[in-house]
Design a protein around this motif. Structure first.
Motif, mmCIF file in Angstrom:
data_model
loop_
_atom_site.group_PDB
_atom_site.id
_atom_site.type_symbol
_atom_site.label_atom_id
_atom_site.label_comp_id
_atom_site.label_asym_id
_atom_site.label_seq_id
_atom_site.Cartn_x
_atom_site.Cartn_y
_atom_site.Cartn_z
ATOM 1 N N ASP A 114 0.763 -1.263 -0.070
ATOM 2 C CA ASP A 114 0.041 -0.052 0.055
ATOM 3 C C ASP A 114 0.883 1.370 -0.124
ATOM 4 O OD1 ASP A 114 -2.333 -1.629 0.192
ATOM 5 O OD2 ASP A 114 -2.430 -1.372 2.349
ATOM 6 N N TYR A 115 2.150 1.147 0.634
ATOM 7 C CA TYR A 115 2.843 2.447 0.781
ATOM 8 C C TYR A 115 4.291 2.210 -0.036
ATOM 9 C CZ TYR A 115 0.075 4.261 4.319
ATOM 10 O OH TYR A 115 -1.272 4.656 4.867
ATOM 11 N N ASN A 116 4.207 1.472 -1.032
ATOM 12 C CA ASN A 116 5.241 1.319 -1.975
ATOM 13 C C ASN A 116 6.470 0.872 -1.267
ATOM 14 O OD1 ASN A 116 3.358 1.987 -4.106
ATOM 15 N ND2 ASN A 116 4.190 3.854 -4.579
ATOM 16 N N VAL A 117 6.566 -0.021 -0.547
ATOM 17 C CA VAL A 117 8.010 -0.084 0.004
ATOM 18 C C VAL A 117 8.170 -1.642 -0.150
ATOM 19 C CG1 VAL A 117 9.175 -0.495 2.386
ATOM 20 C CG2 VAL A 117 7.609 1.424 1.942
ATOM 21 N N THR A 118 9.552 -1.855 -0.715
ATOM 22 C CA THR A 118 9.948 -3.291 -0.946
ATOM 23 C C THR A 118 10.606 -3.797 0.291
ATOM 24 O OG1 THR A 118 10.558 -2.753 -2.973
ATOM 25 C CG2 THR A 118 11.682 -4.559 -2.318
ATOM 26 N N ILE A 119 10.146 -5.000 0.882
ATOM 27 C CA ILE A 119 10.243 -5.541 2.022
ATOM 28 C C ILE A 119 11.724 -6.272 2.021
ATOM 29 C CG2 ILE A 119 9.849 -7.454 3.600
ATOM 30 C CD1 ILE A 119 7.016 -7.093 3.186
ATOM 31 N N SER A 199 -10.139 12.006 -3.736
ATOM 32 C CA SER A 199 -8.967 13.136 -3.946
ATOM 33 C C SER A 199 -8.196 12.992 -2.690
ATOM 34 C CB SER A 199 -9.758 14.363 -4.135
ATOM 35 O OG SER A 199 -9.024 15.215 -4.140
ATOM 36 N N VAL A 200 -8.860 13.217 -1.517
ATOM 37 C CA VAL A 200 -8.160 13.248 -0.096
ATOM 38 C C VAL A 200 -7.277 12.209 -0.103
ATOM 39 C CG1 VAL A 200 -8.395 13.353 2.376
ATOM 40 C CG2 VAL A 200 -10.050 14.778 0.882
ATOM 41 N N ARG A 201 -7.754 10.856 -0.390
ATOM 42 C CA ARG A 201 -6.932 9.688 0.168
ATOM 43 C C ARG A 201 -5.665 9.708 -0.971
ATOM 44 N NH1 ARG A 201 -10.586 6.145 -1.746
ATOM 45 N NH2 ARG A 201 -11.943 6.596 0.031
ATOM 46 N N SER A 202 -5.888 10.230 -2.118
ATOM 47 C CA SER A 202 -4.799 10.169 -3.042
ATOM 48 C C SER A 202 -3.704 11.179 -2.740
ATOM 49 C CB SER A 202 -5.144 10.486 -4.433
ATOM 50 O OG SER A 202 -4.156 10.845 -5.421
ATOM 51 N N TYR A 203 -4.208 12.518 -2.240
ATOM 52 C CA TYR A 203 -3.205 13.312 -1.713
ATOM 53 C C TYR A 203 -2.558 12.891 -0.438
ATOM 54 C CZ TYR A 203 -2.252 17.204 1.761
ATOM 55 O OH TYR A 203 -1.628 17.957 2.633
ATOM 56 N N LEU A 204 -3.183 12.337 0.531
ATOM 57 C CA LEU A 204 -2.211 11.759 1.758
ATOM 58 C C LEU A 204 -1.381 10.583 1.457
ATOM 59 C CD1 LEU A 204 -5.470 11.376 3.963
ATOM 60 C CD2 LEU A 204 -3.550 12.967 4.149
ATOM 61 N N ARG A 205 -1.952 9.614 0.153
ATOM 62 C CA ARG A 205 -0.864 8.761 -0.268
ATOM 63 C C ARG A 205 0.452 9.391 -0.888
ATOM 64 N NH1 ARG A 205 0.637 5.272 -4.515
ATOM 65 N NH2 ARG A 205 0.906 3.230 -3.726
ATOM 66 N N ASN A 206 -0.009 10.515 -1.729
ATOM 67 C CA ASN A 206 1.013 11.237 -2.602
ATOM 68 C C ASN A 206 2.210 11.698 -1.484
ATOM 69 O OD1 ASN A 206 2.458 12.264 -4.561
ATOM 70 N ND2 ASN A 206 1.322 14.212 -4.514
ATOM 71 N N ILE A 207 1.654 12.608 -0.432
ATOM 72 C CA ILE A 207 2.423 12.927 0.534
ATOM 73 C C ILE A 207 3.128 11.970 1.256
ATOM 74 C CG2 ILE A 207 2.499 13.947 2.869
ATOM 75 C CD1 ILE A 207 1.866 16.127 0.711
ATOM 76 N N ASN A 208 2.750 10.660 1.491
ATOM 77 C CA ASN A 208 3.267 9.622 2.274
ATOM 78 C C ASN A 208 4.239 8.861 1.489
ATOM 79 O OD1 ASN A 208 2.601 10.256 4.979
ATOM 80 N ND2 ASN A 208 0.382 9.016 4.843
#
Length: 277
Positions: A114-119, A199-208
């Motif tokens: 969900d947060y684009n991180v490789t384990i 829109s809000v969800r995408s903004y928060l994901r973009n920031i994170n």
């Protein structure tokens, strides 16, 4: 027979005393669990934007805008909070036991995806370090002020026609609205969303997740480690890449946060004197 009857009477008395006590304890435990359960913010799917131009009083217009958007931001932040709680629990388990079971690894994989991180399977501690910087809330005051800035207080074409309150771009033809002032050599569009929530969800994901906002995430993580409150004014420096205006954009956001602080407090915490900075 007398002995048997006497024993039966003793058993019945014991049950009569024990059962209500256990039911009372169970009830108390359930009440305690209810009190400690995280607050779930429920907001319906919003697909229409109010007409904020009907307000002649500037303060009324701002109040209406913040009141419209704040519940959505809070609901999306609540989702992030629950993911962070799960992540912290997994991190503690790994620290204590040195490993995770299959179910826990699956949970970690889902959050990482969900947060684009490789384990890093050989270095889960490092993975948790990256994730804990990313899986975190954005102060409501910051999100609200950025939305006001980027959407002209909910009156821009992109907000009204695309439900886009944060000026987010997309790069596939037809994915959004073409800006009137777009240069001939540019191909981006301003993304259209199916709901304001998206829109809000995408903004928060973009920031994170976006590399451009690593500095914001670093500043936020420092606040977490020191046990300090995470305030909007402490994070704006991490938004230097959000606008081509750079420092001027940051100064404008800071000014908007300070000027609109009383209204934001009224909307977010109407019975509190604390400041959402």
């Amino acid at each position: 027979m007398r002995i048997l009857g006497w024993l039966l009477a003793v058993v019945l008395v014991a049950i009569a005393v024990w059962l209500p006590t256990q039911l009372h304890l169970q009830s108390e435990a359930e009440m305690s669990a209810d009190k400690s359960a995280p607050h779930i913010v429920a907001v319906g799917r919003i697909t229409e934007v109010p007409d904020f131009t009907v307000y002649s009083d500037v303060r009324d217009k701002k109040q209406a805008f913040f009141s419209f958007l704040a519940p959505i931001v809070q609901a999306e932040n609540a989702v992030i909070e629950r993911a962070r709680e799960q992540l912290l629990a997994l991190a503690q388990t790994h620290k204590r036991q040195g490993s995770l079971n299959k179910k826990q690894l699956k949970q970690l994989e889902q959050i990482a995806s969900d947060y684009n991180v490789t384990i890093e399977s050989e270095n889960l501690a490092a993975t948790f370090g990256v994730l804990l910087r990313r899986v975190d809330v954005v102060p409501e005051a910051l999100a609200l002020v950025q939305a006001a800035n980027e959407s002209a207080w909910g009156t821009s074409r992109f907000a009204l026609d695309g439900l886009n309150f944060f000026g987010q771009w997309c790069f596939r033809k037809g994915c959004g609205l073409v800006p009137d002032a777009r240069s001939e050599n540019m191909t981006h569009e301003v993304r259209k969303f199916a709901s304001v929530n998206a829109s809000v969800r995408s903004y928060l994901r973009n920031i994170n997740t976006h590399p451009a906002y690593f500095e914001l995430r670093r500043l936020r993580a420092e606040k977490r480690q020191s046990g300090a409150d995470i305030r909007a004014l402490d994070l704006t420096e991490g938004l230097m890449s959000y606008s081509e205006r750079g420092e001027d954009y940051i100064h404008e956001l800071n000014s908007m946060i300070r000027v609109n602080r009383p209204i934001i407090i009224d909307v977010l915490e109407p019975s509190s004197d604390s400041a959402p900075e």
